[in-house]
Design a protein around this motif. Structure first.
Motif, PDB file in Angstrom:
ATOM      1  N   ASN A 217      23.263 -18.088 -40.362  1.00 17.86           N
ATOM      2  CA  ASN A 217      22.618 -18.072 -39.241  1.00 17.86           C
ATOM      3  C   ASN A 217      23.338 -17.922 -37.905  1.00 17.86           C
ATOM      4  O   ASN A 217      24.519 -18.203 -37.596  1.00 17.86           O
ATOM      5  N   ASN A 218      22.593 -17.239 -36.732  1.00 23.43           N
ATOM      6  CA  ASN A 218      23.367 -17.213 -35.295  1.00 23.43           C
ATOM      7  C   ASN A 218      22.671 -18.175 -34.711  1.00 23.43           C
ATOM      8  O   ASN A 218      21.632 -18.547 -34.279  1.00 23.43           O
ATOM      9  N   PRO A 219      23.589 -19.321 -34.376  1.00 20.24           N
ATOM     10  CA  PRO A 219      22.969 -20.612 -33.480  1.00 20.24           C
ATOM     11  C   PRO A 219      22.677 -20.023 -32.099  1.00 20.24           C
ATOM     12  O   PRO A 219      21.746 -20.851 -31.546  1.00 20.24           O
ATOM     13  N   TYR A 379       6.917 -11.324 -38.890  1.00 20.58           N
ATOM     14  CA  TYR A 379       7.728 -11.612 -37.727  1.00 20.58           C
ATOM     15  C   TYR A 379       8.842 -12.584 -37.658  1.00 20.58           C
ATOM     16  O   TYR A 379       9.537 -13.050 -36.740  1.00 20.58           O
ATOM     17  N   ALA A 380       9.290 -12.532 -38.932  1.00 15.15           N
ATOM     18  CA  ALA A 380      10.671 -13.185 -39.071  1.00 15.15           C
ATOM     19  C   ALA A 380      11.821 -12.506 -38.397  1.00 15.15           C
ATOM     20  O   ALA A 380      12.757 -13.514 -37.825  1.00 15.15           O
ATOM     21  N   CYS A 381      11.781 -11.218 -38.220  1.00 19.98           N
ATOM     22  CA  CYS A 381      12.772 -10.675 -37.820  1.00 19.98           C
ATOM     23  C   CYS A 381      12.811 -10.970 -36.145  1.00 19.98           C
ATOM     24  O   CYS A 381      14.130 -11.267 -35.726  1.00 19.98           O
ATOM     25  N   ARG A 382      11.791 -10.829 -35.590  1.00 18.69           N
ATOM     26  CA  ARG A 382      11.606 -11.277 -34.166  1.00 18.69           C
ATOM     27  C   ARG A 382      11.976 -12.858 -33.998  1.00 18.69           C
ATOM     28  O   ARG A 382      12.698 -13.079 -33.078  1.00 18.69           O
ATOM     29  N   ASN A 383      11.370 -13.768 -34.612  1.00 17.22           N
ATOM     30  CA  ASN A 383      11.779 -15.204 -34.630  1.00 17.22           C
ATOM     31  C   ASN A 383      13.174 -15.505 -34.504  1.00 17.22           C
ATOM     32  O   ASN A 383      13.712 -16.564 -33.983  1.00 17.22           O
ATOM     33  N   ALA A 384      13.825 -14.393 -35.510  1.00 15.68           N
ATOM     34  CA  ALA A 384      15.320 -15.107 -35.715  1.00 15.68           C
ATOM     35  C   ALA A 384      16.214 -14.334 -34.877  1.00 15.68           C
ATOM     36  O   ALA A 384      17.323 -14.565 -34.590  1.00 15.68           O
ATOM     37  N   CYS A 385      15.649 -13.459 -33.876  1.00 20.49           N
ATOM     38  CA  CYS A 385      16.458 -12.634 -33.006  1.00 20.49           C
ATOM     39  C   CYS A 385      16.943 -13.571 -31.619  1.00 20.49           C
ATOM     40  O   CYS A 385      15.850 -13.906 -30.840  1.00 20.49           O
ATOM     41  N   PRO A 386      18.116 -13.570 -31.472  1.00 23.84           N
ATOM     42  CA  PRO A 386      18.592 -14.602 -30.175  1.00 23.84           C
ATOM     43  C   PRO A 386      18.165 -13.669 -28.625  1.00 23.84           C
ATOM     44  O   PRO A 386      17.824 -14.442 -27.945  1.00 23.84           O
ATOM     45  N   GLY A 426      19.879  -1.688 -25.244  1.00 22.72           N
ATOM     46  CA  GLY A 426      20.933  -2.134 -24.123  1.00 22.72           C
ATOM     47  C   GLY A 426      21.089  -3.394 -24.115  1.00 22.72           C
ATOM     48  O   GLY A 426      21.761  -4.050 -23.344  1.00 22.72           O
ATOM     49  N   ARG A 427      20.344  -4.455 -25.126  1.00 15.64           N
ATOM     50  CA  ARG A 427      20.695  -5.724 -25.124  1.00 15.64           C
ATOM     51  C   ARG A 427      21.039  -6.091 -26.492  1.00 15.64           C
ATOM     52  O   ARG A 427      21.558  -7.479 -26.733  1.00 15.64           O
ATOM     53  N   CYS A 428      20.723  -5.560 -27.694  1.00 13.33           N
ATOM     54  CA  CYS A 428      20.940  -5.992 -29.190  1.00 13.33           C
ATOM     55  C   CYS A 428      22.444  -6.137 -28.996  1.00 13.33           C
ATOM     56  O   CYS A 428      23.134  -5.071 -29.088  1.00 13.33           O
ATOM     57  N   THR A 429      23.073  -7.155 -29.676  1.00 13.55           N
ATOM     58  CA  THR A 429      24.477  -7.252 -29.992  1.00 13.55           C
ATOM     59  C   THR A 429      24.797  -7.253 -31.552  1.00 13.55           C
ATOM     60  O   THR A 429      25.861  -7.501 -31.883  1.00 13.55           O
ATOM     61  N   LEU A 430      23.725  -6.684 -32.258  1.00 12.09           N
ATOM     62  CA  LEU A 430      24.032  -6.241 -33.532  1.00 12.09           C
ATOM     63  C   LEU A 430      24.467  -7.464 -34.420  1.00 12.09           C
ATOM     64  O   LEU A 430      25.156  -7.419 -35.347  1.00 12.09           O
ATOM     65  N   CYS A 431      23.735  -8.730 -33.966  1.00  7.25           N
ATOM     66  CA  CYS A 431      24.384  -9.791 -34.853  1.00  7.25           C
ATOM     67  C   CYS A 431      23.306  -9.740 -36.128  1.00  7.25           C
ATOM     68  O   CYS A 431      24.243 -10.337 -37.175  1.00  7.25           O
ATOM     69  N   GLY A 432      22.590  -9.115 -36.559  1.00 12.37           N
ATOM     70  CA  GLY A 432      22.044  -8.586 -37.772  1.00 12.37           C
ATOM     71  C   GLY A 432      20.999  -9.731 -38.253  1.00 12.37           C
ATOM     72  O   GLY A 432      20.698  -9.628 -39.527  1.00 12.37           O
ATOM     73  N   GLU A 433      20.594 -10.384 -37.292  1.00 13.85           N
ATOM     74  CA  GLU A 433      19.806 -11.733 -37.751  1.00 13.85           C
ATOM     75  C   GLU A 433      18.439 -11.102 -38.203  1.00 13.85           C
ATOM     76  O   GLU A 433      17.880 -11.676 -39.038  1.00 13.85           O
ATOM     77  N   CYS A 434      17.868 -10.117 -37.460  1.00 13.96           N
ATOM     78  CA  CYS A 434      16.505  -9.437 -37.875  1.00 13.96           C
ATOM     79  C   CYS A 434      16.437  -9.116 -39.300  1.00 13.96           C
ATOM     80  O   CYS A 434      15.725  -9.239 -40.203  1.00 13.96           O
ATOM     81  N   GLN A 435      17.522  -8.247 -39.878  1.00 12.04           N
ATOM     82  CA  GLN A 435      17.534  -7.974 -41.022  1.00 12.04           C
ATOM     83  C   GLN A 435      17.978  -8.955 -42.059  1.00 12.04           C
ATOM     84  O   GLN A 435      17.430  -9.146 -43.202  1.00 12.04           O
TER      85      GLN A 435
END
Ligand code: FES
Length: 489
Positions: A217-219, A379-386, A426-435
């Motif tokens: 997880n990404n805290p 919408y789990a992808c959205r909810n996990a997205c920091p 221009g904002r996504c840090t590619l943490c991959g939480e969505c996937q």
């Protein structure tokens, strides 16, 4: 009267009220002959055009979309077209990853006095669309259900992080925990092969902190809500985060966007050696009643479930993002322990994106049809997205404006993912939480990776989440863009 041979096609044109709409009017008053395929939508300024309007048109069956605004430096609102130019160029270069030919979308500038130029623009663009023919329809595409093997070659040796100085980290957290409302990290989940977020408020809580390849997880996802970004500074909470390198980029991006303040955040970091792709691990484990034990070595873990051993090497089972990771240790941490691992290679195309790059446009179109068909719109992808910080007002939920319907169709599912991807441009840090959070394993990170690649190419290797002082590229502009060249129509 049509000037082109054959059946009319569906072309949607968004024209700025002050210039291009006037230009079209001038051409009409002058009785200039024009193709009749265009359906014009008048907007107050090209800066008003959300790239999602264009995607909506293309997904709903338009064969081509044209945008035209005032010439650079002539915008009625000073800079609307400068902002639009960046957004529209990013969209144009994003379309091919969806399997949509980017020649079906074009943007240009026409002034109110340029009736002849408008005639030329509309004739040339319509001729181009006629040459391409009717756009492929999602309804007609054959779903491509096979996902190609991904080439997984890490930039540095991956490992299980068992030598990381976890005790030093715990002592540092214990020393500061009284000054913080909460510190977020990871703890053992239902069994030893899974972790869940840990919210530490006491020294006893800190003892439950774990470190290793199961810390997926990404805290940073919790930061915005926990701090209470809408509160005045004095009332905001002060929180600590234990971060991997990729997690720390999300924090930097939130700082960049002034959604949080540095005074409210304390970052604790250890070097990350890679995290497991839990979807693949769980698939391999299959159904089980009990995890008996998890044994670590430097190359991976051996999980014994219901008496049966399963071996997982981290080099084979890491998350896609880990193979291309060049920042395993947070750069901007307040408390950092352990050394930065040696990076032995240079970043390459991420595996999900490389897989799509190898396909033709038609294959990508079919690929997304097959993949998105499984989307549950949970919408789990959205909810996990920091970086998805407007959850209460998300346009996927609101009816005002009504951007997206609840229709159970692949089109609406793709459109939702496009909304998410474009809102992260221009904002996504590619943490991959969505996937990672996707319960049906759709490789949606590839959409963000394509946008990140475009942003990097257009804006001097810009990487999101690296510099807290940098302005995100779609929130600014340059009058003369070095890498955005005007295409002639
Ligand atoms: Fe025409 Fe802004 S007013 S582009």
């Amino acid at each position: 009267m049509p000037v082109l041979e054959g059946k009319e096609l569906r072309i949607v044109a968004f024209l700025c009220n002050w210039c291009s709409y006037g230009g079209a009017d001038t051409a009409g008053v002058a009785r200039a002959t024009q193709p009749t395929d265009l359906r014009i939508i008048r907007v107050p300024c090209s800066g008003r055009i959300d790239p999602l309007f264009i995607l909506r048109a293309l997904l709903n069956g338009a064969d081509g979309v044209l945008v035209s605004g005032c010439h650079p430096n002539d915008c009625h609102y000073s800079a609307g077209n400068f902002y639009a130019r960046r957004r529209l160029e990013v969209l144009k270069q994003f379309l091919p990853i969806l399997g949509i030919d980017d020649r079906r979308f074009e943007y240009t500038w026409v002034s109110a006095s340029e009736g002849a130029r408008w005639q030329q623009v509309v004739t040339n663009f319509t001729a181009r669309i006629h040459e391409l023919g009717p756009a492929p329809r999602l309804e007609d595409a054959e779903p491509l259900l096979e996902m190609a093997e991904m080439a997984l070659k890490p930039l540095r040796p991956l490992g299980t992080g068992q030598k990381a100085p976890l005790d030093e980290l715990k002592n540092a957290i214990k020393a500061r925990i009284k000054d913080l409302d909460v510190v977020i990290g990871w703890q053992k989940g239902d069994d030893d092969a899974h972790t869940i977020p840990l919210f530490m408020r006491s020294e006893e809580d800190v003892d439950r902190l774990v470190w290793g390849p199961f810390n997926v997880n990404n805290p940073a996802t919790y930061v915005n809500e926990l701090i209470g970004s809408a509160l005045p500074l004095a009332k905001k909470k002060k929180i600590g985060l234990v971060v991997k390198g990729c997690d720390s980029k999300s924090v930097v991006e939130l700082l960049q966007e002034k959604l949080i303040d540095k005074e409210n955040i304390v970052l604790f970091a250890l070097p990350c050696e890679g995290t497991f792709d839990m979807a693949r691990i769980d698939r391999e484990l299959g159904r089980y009643l009990k995890i008996d034990k998890v044994e670590y070595d430097e190359a991976g873990v051996t999980i014994t479930a219901d008496g049966k051993e399963h071996r997982f090497c981290i080099a084979d089972y890491a998350q896609g993002k880990c193979y291309n990771c060049s920042m395993p240790l947070a750069k901007n941490a307040d408390e950092s322990f352990g050394d930065m691992p040696q990076i032995t290679g240079t970043p390459v195309t991420p595996p999900e994106l490389a897989m799509l790059d190898a396909m033709t446009l038609e294959q990508r179109f079919s690929f997304w049809k097959g993949e998105m068909d499984r989307c549950l719109r949970c919408y789990a992808c959205r909810n996990a997205c920091p970086m998805c910080v407007c959850r209460d007002y998300c346009i996927a939920d609101t009816r005002e404006p009504h951007f997206i319907s609840q229709e159970w169709s692949v089109r609406e599912k793709i459109y939702f993912q496009c909304i998410h991807a474009m809102h992260l441009a221009g904002r996504c840090t590619l943490c991959g939480e969505c996937q990672r959070a996707c319960p049906v394993g759709i490789p949606i990170l590839a959409l963000r990776q394509q946008i990140a690649r475009v942003i990097s190419q257009l804006f001097d290797n810009y990487q999101c989440g690296m510099d807290p002082e940098a302005t995100p590229p779609l929130l600014c502009y340059q009058v003369n863009e070095e890498h955005i060249k005007q295409r002639e129509l």
